[in-house]
Enzyme design. Structure first.
Site, PDB file in Angstrom:
ATOM      1  CB  SER A  94      70.700  59.451  15.212  1.00 37.71           C
ATOM      2  OG  SER A  94      70.359  58.144  15.617  1.00 37.71           O
ATOM      3  CD  GLU A 142      63.599  56.076  11.074  1.00 35.42           C
ATOM      4  OE1 GLU A 142      64.585  55.447  11.504  1.00 35.42           O
ATOM      5  OE2 GLU A 142      62.553  55.526  10.689  1.00 35.42           O
ATOM      6  CE1 TYR A 170      64.231  56.229  -1.814  1.00 32.27           C
ATOM      7  CE2 TYR A 170      63.307  54.042  -2.161  1.00 32.27           C
ATOM      8  CZ  TYR A 170      63.885  55.196  -2.655  1.00 32.27           C
ATOM      9  OH  TYR A 170      64.107  55.311  -3.994  1.00 32.27           O
ATOM     10  CG  HIS A 192      65.819  55.338   6.190  1.00 41.95           C
ATOM     11  ND1 HIS A 192      65.153  54.521   7.070  1.00 41.95           N
ATOM     12  CD2 HIS A 192      66.463  56.260   6.950  1.00 41.95           C
ATOM     13  CE1 HIS A 192      65.373  54.934   8.313  1.00 41.95           C
ATOM     14  NE2 HIS A 192      66.150  55.994   8.260  1.00 41.95           N
ATOM     15  NE  ARG A 210      63.011  42.083   2.585  1.00 43.40           N
ATOM     16  CZ  ARG A 210      62.291  41.181   3.224  1.00 43.40           C
ATOM     17  NH1 ARG A 210      62.709  39.941   3.276  1.00 43.40           N
ATOM     18  NH2 ARG A 210      61.154  41.497   3.825  1.00 43.40           N
ATOM     19  N   GLY A 211      63.408  46.365   2.538  1.00 45.20           N
ATOM     20  CA  GLY A 211      62.045  46.875   2.333  1.00 45.20           C
ATOM     21  C   GLY A 211      61.019  45.766   2.474  1.00 45.20           C
ATOM     22  CG  ASP A 212      58.101  45.649   5.135  1.00 47.93           C
ATOM     23  OD1 ASP A 212      58.569  44.563   5.517  1.00 47.93           O
ATOM     24  OD2 ASP A 212      58.044  46.661   5.853  1.00 47.93           O
ATOM     25  CE1 TYR A 247      63.241  44.441  11.617  1.00 46.12           C
ATOM     26  CE2 TYR A 247      65.284  43.587  10.689  1.00 46.12           C
ATOM     27  CZ  TYR A 247      64.154  44.376  10.582  1.00 46.12           C
ATOM     28  OH  TYR A 247      63.946  45.112   9.436  1.00 46.12           O
ATOM     29  CG  HIS A 255      62.383  40.552   9.530  1.00 46.91           C
ATOM     30  ND1 HIS A 255      61.586  39.802   8.703  1.00 46.91           N
ATOM     31  CD2 HIS A 255      62.273  41.823   9.100  1.00 46.91           C
ATOM     32  CE1 HIS A 255      61.028  40.586   7.800  1.00 46.91           C
ATOM     33  NE2 HIS A 255      61.426  41.831   8.013  1.00 46.91           N
ATOM     34  CD  GLN A 260      48.423  55.775  14.264  1.00 49.58           C
ATOM     35  OE1 GLN A 260      49.535  56.219  14.544  1.00 49.58           O
ATOM     36  NE2 GLN A 260      47.507  56.492  13.626  1.00 49.58           N
ATOM     37  CG  PHE A 306      53.780  49.405  12.918  1.00 50.92           C
ATOM     38  CD1 PHE A 306      53.542  49.012  11.607  1.00 50.92           C
ATOM     39  CD2 PHE A 306      55.065  49.763  13.282  1.00 50.92           C
ATOM     40  CE1 PHE A 306      54.574  48.977  10.674  1.00 50.92           C
ATOM     41  CE2 PHE A 306      56.103  49.731  12.363  1.00 50.92           C
ATOM     42  CZ  PHE A 306      55.852  49.341  11.058  1.00 50.92           C
ATOM     43  NE  ARG A 354      52.591  63.890  16.954  1.00 57.58           N
ATOM     44  CZ  ARG A 354      51.464  63.234  17.230  1.00 57.58           C
ATOM     45  NH1 ARG A 354      51.172  62.134  16.582  1.00 57.58           N
ATOM     46  NH2 ARG A 354      50.648  63.653  18.147  1.00 57.58           N
TER      47      ARG A 354
HETATM   48  C1  LIG Z   1      65.914  51.049  11.584  1.00 61.32           C
HETATM   49  C2  LIG Z   1      64.921  50.638  10.530  1.00 61.32           C
HETATM   50  C3  LIG Z   1      64.609  51.524   9.509  1.00 61.32           C
HETATM   51  C4  LIG Z   1      63.689  51.176   8.518  1.00 61.32           C
HETATM   52  N1  LIG Z   1      63.418  52.089   7.515  1.00 61.32           N
HETATM   53  C5  LIG Z   1      62.599  51.733   6.497  1.00 61.32           C
HETATM   54  C6  LIG Z   1      62.347  52.638   5.407  1.00 61.32           C
HETATM   55  O1  LIG Z   1      62.855  53.758   5.369  1.00 61.32           O
HETATM   56  N2  LIG Z   1      61.538  52.213   4.400  1.00 61.32           N
HETATM   57  C7  LIG Z   1      60.964  50.966   4.401  1.00 61.32           C
HETATM   58  O2  LIG Z   1      60.239  50.647   3.455  1.00 61.32           O
HETATM   59  N3  LIG Z   1      61.172  50.089   5.421  1.00 61.32           N
HETATM   60  C8  LIG Z   1      61.972  50.440   6.463  1.00 61.32           C
HETATM   61  N4  LIG Z   1      62.193  49.545   7.497  1.00 61.32           N
HETATM   62  C9  LIG Z   1      61.498  48.252   7.506  1.00 61.32           C
HETATM   63  C10 LIG Z   1      62.233  47.173   6.686  1.00 61.32           C
HETATM   64  O3  LIG Z   1      62.227  47.516   5.329  1.00 61.32           O
HETATM   65  C11 LIG Z   1      61.498  45.857   6.903  1.00 61.32           C
HETATM   66  O4  LIG Z   1      61.632  45.424   8.230  1.00 61.32           O
HETATM   67  C12 LIG Z   1      61.811  44.731   5.920  1.00 61.32           C
HETATM   68  O5  LIG Z   1      60.838  43.696   6.088  1.00 61.32           O
HETATM   69  C13 LIG Z   1      63.156  44.092   6.090  1.00 61.32           C
HETATM   70  O6  LIG Z   1      64.177  44.894   5.629  1.00 61.32           O
HETATM   71  P1  LIG Z   1      65.676  44.603   6.142  1.00 61.32           P
HETATM   72  O7  LIG Z   1      66.617  45.504   5.486  1.00 61.32           O
HETATM   73  O8  LIG Z   1      65.667  44.536   7.603  1.00 61.32           O
HETATM   74  O9  LIG Z   1      65.839  43.152   5.534  1.00 61.32           O
HETATM   75  P2  LIG Z   1      67.037  42.064   5.613  1.00 61.32           P
HETATM   76  O10 LIG Z   1      68.077  42.573   6.547  1.00 61.32           O
HETATM   77  O11 LIG Z   1      67.447  41.782   4.234  1.00 61.32           O
HETATM   78  O12 LIG Z   1      66.293  40.871   6.224  1.00 61.32           O
HETATM   79  C14 LIG Z   1      65.593  41.006   7.454  1.00 61.32           C
HETATM   80  C15 LIG Z   1      65.394  39.659   8.090  1.00 61.32           C
HETATM   81  O13 LIG Z   1      64.522  38.858   7.309  1.00 61.32           O
HETATM   82  C16 LIG Z   1      65.009  37.549   7.259  1.00 61.32           C
HETATM   83  N5  LIG Z   1      64.961  37.110   5.893  1.00 61.32           N
HETATM   84  C17 LIG Z   1      65.152  37.833   4.796  1.00 61.32           C
HETATM   85  N6  LIG Z   1      65.027  37.085   3.694  1.00 61.32           N
HETATM   86  C18 LIG Z   1      64.727  35.854   4.145  1.00 61.32           C
HETATM   87  C19 LIG Z   1      64.480  34.626   3.517  1.00 61.32           C
HETATM   88  N7  LIG Z   1      64.501  34.520   2.178  1.00 61.32           N
HETATM   89  N8  LIG Z   1      64.205  33.558   4.286  1.00 61.32           N
HETATM   90  C20 LIG Z   1      64.205  33.650   5.643  1.00 61.32           C
HETATM   91  N9  LIG Z   1      64.414  34.792   6.283  1.00 61.32           N
HETATM   92  C21 LIG Z   1      64.697  35.864   5.551  1.00 61.32           C
HETATM   93  C22 LIG Z   1      66.438  37.553   7.715  1.00 61.32           C
HETATM   94  O14 LIG Z   1      66.633  36.617   8.721  1.00 61.32           O
HETATM   95  C23 LIG Z   1      66.686  38.939   8.227  1.00 61.32           C
HETATM   96  O15 LIG Z   1      67.059  38.975   9.564  1.00 61.32           O
HETATM   97  C24 LIG Z   1      63.075  49.891   8.537  1.00 61.32           C
HETATM   98  C25 LIG Z   1      63.371  48.997   9.574  1.00 61.32           C
HETATM   99  C26 LIG Z   1      64.293  49.356  10.568  1.00 61.32           C
HETATM  100  C27 LIG Z   1      64.587  48.401  11.681  1.00 61.32           C
END
Ligand SMILES: Cc1cc2nc3c(=O)[nH]c(=O)nc-3n(C[C@H](O)[C@H](O)[C@H](O)COP(=O)(O)OP(=O)(O)OC[C@H]3O[C@@H](n4cnc5c(N)ncnc54)[C@H](O)[C@@H]3O)c2cc1C
Length: 304
Positions: free
Chosen positions: A19, A21, A53, A81, A111-113, A152, A156, A219, A223, A279
């Site tokens: 797949s 991305e 996203y 996403h 969840r997002g950052d 992860y 994470h 880069q 990252f 790319r």
């Molecule tokens: C395949 C992939 C695609 C991505 N695509 C995008 C995108 O399109 N847009 C974007 O903005 N970002 C994207 N990201 C980045 C992602 O949004 C970030 O890594 C974000 O920080 C975590 O989102 P998540 O869904 O993994 O979070 P979650 O699955 O909700 O949590 C991630 C980890 O954080 C820890 N955690 C969460 N909350 C807490 C807490 N309160 N206390 C302790 N630990 C906690 C958990 O242990 C969990 O394992 C992507 C990441 C991956 C791996």
């Protein structure tokens, strides 16, 4: 990296799934580059192609436009996403329904950052989904979507330990996720160990490795630091001295990624998600080395 003899590329092609991305373009030139890349990679008949996203939930329209065009102009299966950062549940649900209306049946739910960037403390919206697991449950309540989530192999950065990290993955699976795609990594042993931990926790969905071909080592190194991916010494050494030599860098990058992927195949992995960075060249070369052939069926321009 192990240097054992590789299975021949021809042996692999019938069991490899890929797949791709992409990220939504910011201007006309980037849009052309995106579509050239999609057109070049589409004949490999990927399982799906996903569109990211924007950070902080910033690119609803460009993501929507891109997945909509993929759905209407190609025979590829688009995955959108979707993040829940900074939004209440109703707004996120409305976006999901909008994606659905243009043909999206598959979400990569995240969840997002935080808006301040990776590493800042995450504050859920008071009326929002607090994490990936809650978002998955929200999407499930809307429709029977295919739902992929993040995983992860090196934890994470917010997770204090692997148990906490894998517990979140378990919660996402319990809420209805059917596939996890990993953060990029360069050490296959770490991925393998992570998958063992995940299986021991009773999680049986595919943990698809996310592969990042290295277009720009500097880069990627920066990252990686932010997102907790380790850079092995051997990897840094391979790019050492190539700062002004993009052609050799591209050859080295292709060799590294091909090596990583073929080693994973030897460890039993047969499904790969490529972070293309819009790319095509490196990903095309790696897929070709894996024995995939672009075939006869045009995947772009095939849909009505
Ligand atoms: C395949 C992939 C695609 C991505 N695509 C995008 C995108 O399109 N847009 C974007 O903005 N970002 C994207 N990201 C980045 C992602 O949004 C970030 O890594 C974000 O920080 C975590 O989102 P998540 O869904 O993994 O979070 P979650 O699955 O909700 O949590 C991630 C980890 O954080 C820890 N955690 C969460 N909350 C807490 C807490 N309160 N206390 C302790 N630990 C906690 C958990 O242990 C969990 O394992 C992507 C990441 C991956 C791996």
């Amino acid at each position: 990296m192990p240097s054992s003899p590789r299975a021949s590329a021809e042996d692999l092609s019938d069991r490899i799934k890929v797949s791709f991305e992409f990220f939504p373009p910011k201007n006309g030139d980037m849009e052309n580059q995106l579509w050239e890349s999609i057109t070049k990679l589409a004949p490999f008949q990927p399982d799906f192609v996903s569109v990211t996203y924007g950070a902080g939930g910033s690119t609803k329209q460009p993501t929507l436009k891109t997945v909509s065009r993929i759905a209407s102009e190609t025979s590829l299966a688009p995955a959108a996403h979707l993040t829940c950062v900074g939004s209440d549940k109703a707004s996120v649900d409305a976006v999901a329904r909008e994606f659905k209306s243009v043909g999206v049946k598959h979400f990569v739910a995240l969840r997002g950052d935080p808006p301040e960037g990776v590493g800042a403390a995450y504050q859920p919206h008071p009326e929002g989904y607090a994490n990936g697991a809650e978002l998955v449950a929200g999407l499930r309540a809307i429709d029977d979507f295919e739902i992929s989530v993040s995983a992860y192999p090196e934890r994470h950065p917010e997770s204090p330990d692997f148990a906490t990290d894998i517990d979140m993955l378990k919660r996402k699976v319990d809420a209805g996720a059917t596939r996890a795609i990993t953060q990029f990594f360069f050490d296959n042993d770490l991925y393998e160990r992570y998958v063992e931990r995940v299986r021991r926790a009773g999680i049986y969905i595919p943990i698809v490795p996310g592969i990042l071909p290295i277009h720009n080592f500097g880069q990627v190194a920066r990252f990686s630091k932010l997102c907790g991916t380790s850079i092995p010494d051997w990897l840094a050494r391979r790019f050492d001295g190539l700062e002004k030599d993009p052609e050799t860098r591209a050859l080295v990058a292709a060799a590294i990624a091909a090596d990583q992927v073929t080693d994973l195949v030897e460890r039993g992995v047969d499904d790969f998600h490529f972070y293309t960075m819009n790319r095509a060249q490196l990903v095309y070369a790696i897929c070709h080395l894996l024995g995939l052939r672009s075939g006869e069926t045009p995947a772009v321009g095939a849909a009505a």
